[in-house]
Design a protein around this motif. Structure first.
Motif, PDB file in Angstrom:
ATOM      1  N   ALA A  88       0.830  -1.208   0.000  1.00  0.00           N
ATOM      2  CA  ALA A  88       0.000   0.000   0.000  1.00  0.00           C
ATOM      3  C   ALA A  88       0.864   1.258   0.000  1.00  0.00           C
ATOM      4  O   ALA A  88       0.569   2.241  -0.691  1.00  0.00           O
ATOM      5  CB  ALA A  88      -0.928  -0.008   1.208  1.00  0.00           C
ATOM      6  N   GLU A  89       1.953   1.213   0.766  1.00  0.00           N
ATOM      7  CA  GLU A  89       2.851   2.362   0.822  1.00  0.00           C
ATOM      8  C   GLU A  89       3.492   2.623  -0.543  1.00  0.00           C
ATOM      9  O   GLU A  89       3.599   3.778  -0.985  1.00  0.00           O
ATOM     10  CB  GLU A  89       3.936   2.115   1.869  1.00  0.00           C
ATOM     11  CG  GLU A  89       4.872   3.282   2.075  1.00  0.00           C
ATOM     12  CD  GLU A  89       5.867   3.049   3.200  1.00  0.00           C
ATOM     13  OE1 GLU A  89       6.696   3.943   3.436  1.00  0.00           O
ATOM     14  OE2 GLU A  89       5.827   1.971   3.844  1.00  0.00           O
ATOM     15  N   GLU A  90       3.892   1.551  -1.211  1.00  0.00           N
ATOM     16  CA  GLU A  90       4.487   1.707  -2.550  1.00  0.00           C
ATOM     17  C   GLU A  90       3.466   2.273  -3.535  1.00  0.00           C
ATOM     18  O   GLU A  90       3.786   3.131  -4.359  1.00  0.00           O
ATOM     19  CB  GLU A  90       5.016   0.361  -3.048  1.00  0.00           C
ATOM     20  CG  GLU A  90       6.171  -0.211  -2.239  1.00  0.00           C
ATOM     21  CD  GLU A  90       7.430   0.640  -2.291  1.00  0.00           C
ATOM     22  OE1 GLU A  90       7.620   1.358  -3.302  1.00  0.00           O
ATOM     23  OE2 GLU A  90       8.210   0.598  -1.326  1.00  0.00           O
ATOM     24  N   ILE A  91       2.233   1.770  -3.452  1.00  0.00           N
ATOM     25  CA  ILE A  91       1.182   2.245  -4.357  1.00  0.00           C
ATOM     26  C   ILE A  91       0.913   3.732  -4.116  1.00  0.00           C
ATOM     27  O   ILE A  91       0.757   4.513  -5.061  1.00  0.00           O
ATOM     28  CB  ILE A  91      -0.103   1.418  -4.162  1.00  0.00           C
ATOM     29  CG1 ILE A  91       0.099   0.004  -4.718  1.00  0.00           C
ATOM     30  CG2 ILE A  91      -1.294   2.093  -4.848  1.00  0.00           C
ATOM     31  CD1 ILE A  91      -1.033  -0.964  -4.390  1.00  0.00           C
ATOM     32  N   ALA A  92       0.853   4.128  -2.849  1.00  0.00           N
ATOM     33  CA  ALA A  92       0.566   5.526  -2.523  1.00  0.00           C
ATOM     34  C   ALA A  92       1.622   6.462  -3.108  1.00  0.00           C
ATOM     35  O   ALA A  92       1.312   7.603  -3.477  1.00  0.00           O
ATOM     36  CB  ALA A  92       0.481   5.700  -1.009  1.00  0.00           C
ATOM     37  N   GLN A  93       2.856   5.973  -3.220  1.00  0.00           N
ATOM     38  CA  GLN A  93       3.933   6.799  -3.761  1.00  0.00           C
ATOM     39  C   GLN A  93       3.855   6.943  -5.278  1.00  0.00           C
ATOM     40  O   GLN A  93       4.546   7.777  -5.860  1.00  0.00           O
ATOM     41  CB  GLN A  93       5.284   6.216  -3.343  1.00  0.00           C
ATOM     42  CG  GLN A  93       5.549   6.353  -1.854  1.00  0.00           C
ATOM     43  CD  GLN A  93       6.786   5.594  -1.384  1.00  0.00           C
ATOM     44  OE1 GLN A  93       7.411   4.876  -2.159  1.00  0.00           O
ATOM     45  NE2 GLN A  93       7.121   5.740  -0.115  1.00  0.00           N
ATOM     46  N   MET A  94       2.997   6.146  -5.914  1.00  0.00           N
ATOM     47  CA  MET A  94       2.842   6.238  -7.370  1.00  0.00           C
ATOM     48  C   MET A  94       1.916   7.380  -7.776  1.00  0.00           C
ATOM     49  O   MET A  94       1.842   7.728  -8.946  1.00  0.00           O
ATOM     50  CB  MET A  94       2.272   4.918  -7.921  1.00  0.00           C
ATOM     51  CG  MET A  94       3.198   3.745  -7.803  1.00  0.00           C
ATOM     52  SD  MET A  94       2.391   2.253  -8.446  1.00  0.00           S
ATOM     53  CE  MET A  94       3.579   1.007  -7.951  1.00  0.00           C
ATOM     54  N   GLY A  95       1.176   7.915  -6.824  1.00  0.00           N
ATOM     55  CA  GLY A  95       0.303   9.045  -7.136  1.00  0.00           C
ATOM     56  C   GLY A  95      -1.055   8.674  -7.689  1.00  0.00           C
ATOM     57  O   GLY A  95      -1.749   9.538  -8.243  1.00  0.00           O
ATOM     58  N   VAL A  96      -1.475   7.406  -7.533  1.00  0.00           N
ATOM     59  CA  VAL A  96      -2.818   7.048  -7.979  1.00  0.00           C
ATOM     60  C   VAL A  96      -3.838   7.577  -6.968  1.00  0.00           C
ATOM     61  O   VAL A  96      -3.513   7.840  -5.802  1.00  0.00           O
ATOM     62  CB  VAL A  96      -2.987   5.518  -8.150  1.00  0.00           C
ATOM     63  CG1 VAL A  96      -2.000   4.989  -9.172  1.00  0.00           C
ATOM     64  CG2 VAL A  96      -2.850   4.787  -6.827  1.00  0.00           C
ATOM     65  N   GLU A  97      -5.070   7.727  -7.423  1.00  0.00           N
ATOM     66  CA  GLU A  97      -6.110   8.282  -6.550  1.00  0.00           C
ATOM     67  C   GLU A  97      -6.865   7.223  -5.762  1.00  0.00           C
ATOM     68  O   GLU A  97      -7.552   7.541  -4.781  1.00  0.00           O
ATOM     69  CB  GLU A  97      -7.111   9.105  -7.375  1.00  0.00           C
ATOM     70  CG  GLU A  97      -6.629  10.481  -7.785  1.00  0.00           C
ATOM     71  CD  GLU A  97      -5.582  10.456  -8.899  1.00  0.00           C
ATOM     72  OE1 GLU A  97      -4.821  11.437  -9.012  1.00  0.00           O
ATOM     73  OE2 GLU A  97      -5.522   9.463  -9.656  1.00  0.00           O
ATOM     74  N   MET A  98      -6.736   5.947  -6.175  1.00  0.00           N
ATOM     75  CA  MET A  98      -7.496   4.901  -5.489  1.00  0.00           C
ATOM     76  C   MET A  98      -6.892   3.530  -5.797  1.00  0.00           C
ATOM     77  O   MET A  98      -6.383   3.303  -6.890  1.00  0.00           O
ATOM     78  CB  MET A  98      -8.965   4.936  -5.943  1.00  0.00           C
ATOM     79  CG  MET A  98      -9.898   3.955  -5.280  1.00  0.00           C
ATOM     80  SD  MET A  98     -11.644   4.412  -5.529  1.00  0.00           S
ATOM     81  CE  MET A  98     -11.808   4.262  -7.329  1.00  0.00           C
ATOM     82  N   ARG A 117      -3.288  10.891   0.608  1.00  0.00           N
ATOM     83  CA  ARG A 117      -3.264   9.450   0.347  1.00  0.00           C
ATOM     84  C   ARG A 117      -4.364   9.054  -0.639  1.00  0.00           C
ATOM     85  O   ARG A 117      -5.379   9.749  -0.776  1.00  0.00           O
ATOM     86  CB  ARG A 117      -3.443   8.671   1.651  1.00  0.00           C
ATOM     87  CG  ARG A 117      -4.820   8.801   2.288  1.00  0.00           C
ATOM     88  CD  ARG A 117      -5.042   7.712   3.329  1.00  0.00           C
ATOM     89  NE  ARG A 117      -6.329   7.824   3.999  1.00  0.00           N
ATOM     90  CZ  ARG A 117      -7.482   7.374   3.507  1.00  0.00           C
ATOM     91  NH1 ARG A 117      -7.529   6.808   2.311  1.00  0.00           N
ATOM     92  NH2 ARG A 117      -8.602   7.510   4.202  1.00  0.00           N
ATOM     93  N   PRO A 118      -4.190   7.917  -1.308  1.00  0.00           N
ATOM     94  CA  PRO A 118      -5.262   7.427  -2.183  1.00  0.00           C
ATOM     95  C   PRO A 118      -6.427   6.872  -1.376  1.00  0.00           C
ATOM     96  O   PRO A 118      -6.265   6.485  -0.215  1.00  0.00           O
ATOM     97  CB  PRO A 118      -4.577   6.315  -2.990  1.00  0.00           C
ATOM     98  CG  PRO A 118      -3.441   5.868  -2.135  1.00  0.00           C
ATOM     99  CD  PRO A 118      -2.994   7.073  -1.364  1.00  0.00           C
TER     100      PRO A 118
END
Length: 227
Positions: free
Chosen positions: A73-83, A108-109
């Motif tokens: 989840a932390e890695e995904i949040a750093q990608m800048g996606v909204e959800m 955060r997303p």
């Protein structure tokens, strides 16, 4: 009610061509397993370059032990996606670990929890989960709500029960929408726009009726007018 278009085409170029045709609309775009595994984060950046107003939903359905889910989840949040989404059946502890890990992000997303895949019919779901879809979906949603998630992925037919068990502002996103009664293909619990509206769905996901159309942009225009 908001629209999310699924980018489920076989190649990166086909998905980019579709997104280009829809770039004048600040809609949600869903990037799933096949697309993300093949094209990765650079593809997300290409979508944002087409239209910074696109809102990206990374549909990977995280399901693992709590710490591993939180790391992802932390890695995904750093990608800048909204959800993005997780599986509610990973449990309240795992969902809570995800939400706790994201507390440090200024923006955060959104995090949605998958209750029951819309490809399940009632018999198959009960065979796997040992309960009725409506009952278990509402229970999974309550677990997600208590863990701090922003909403759930469910069929339109569970949306109202989910909000009754949680909160009206708790988001429901419904995949497999056939806006005007198109073929259901491999989805079992599909719905049209009118049903989704009646059942208080917040975000509808449309795939095949858009990308199989001769004029995808015209279909999206029609859907947005109906919404």
């Amino acid at each position: 009610m908001q629209l999310c278009v699924a980018l489920d085409l076989p190649t990166r170029q086909q998905n980019l061509q579709l997104a280009t045709k829809l770039a004048k609309h600040d809609i949600w775009l869903k990037v799933g397993f096949r697309t993300f595994i093949r094209d990765g984060q650079p593809f997300l950046e290409e979508l944002k370059a087409l239209n910074p107003g696109f809102k990206l939903f990374l549909d990977l359905k995280l399901y693992d032990i709590p710490n591993t889910m939180a790391d992802a989840a932390e890695e995904i949040a750093q990608m800048g996606v909204e959800m993005f989404n997780v599986h509610a059946s990973a449990g309240k502890k795992a969902m809570g670990a995800v939400m706790q890990r994201l507390e440090g992000f200024e923006k955060r997303p959104l995090v949605l929890a998958v209750t029951a895949l819309t490809s399940f019919d009632y018999h198959t779901f009960k065979e796997i989960y040992g309960g009725d879809i409506e009952e278990k979906a509402a229970w999974f949603a309550l677990q997600a709500y208590q863990a701090g998630c922003d909403g759930v992925v469910c069929s339109a037919y569970e949306s109202r029960a989910v909000k009754r068990e949680t909160d009206r502002k708790f988001l429901t996103l419904t995949p497999g929408i056939r806006p005007f009664g198109e073929s259901s293909d491999d989805q079992k619990r599909v719905a049209d726009i009118e049903t989704a509206r009646r059942e208080m769905v917040d975000i509808v996901v449309v795939g095949r009726p858009v990308y199989k159309a001769d004029d995808p942009a015209a279909v999206v225009e029609k859907i947005l007018q109906a919404l």
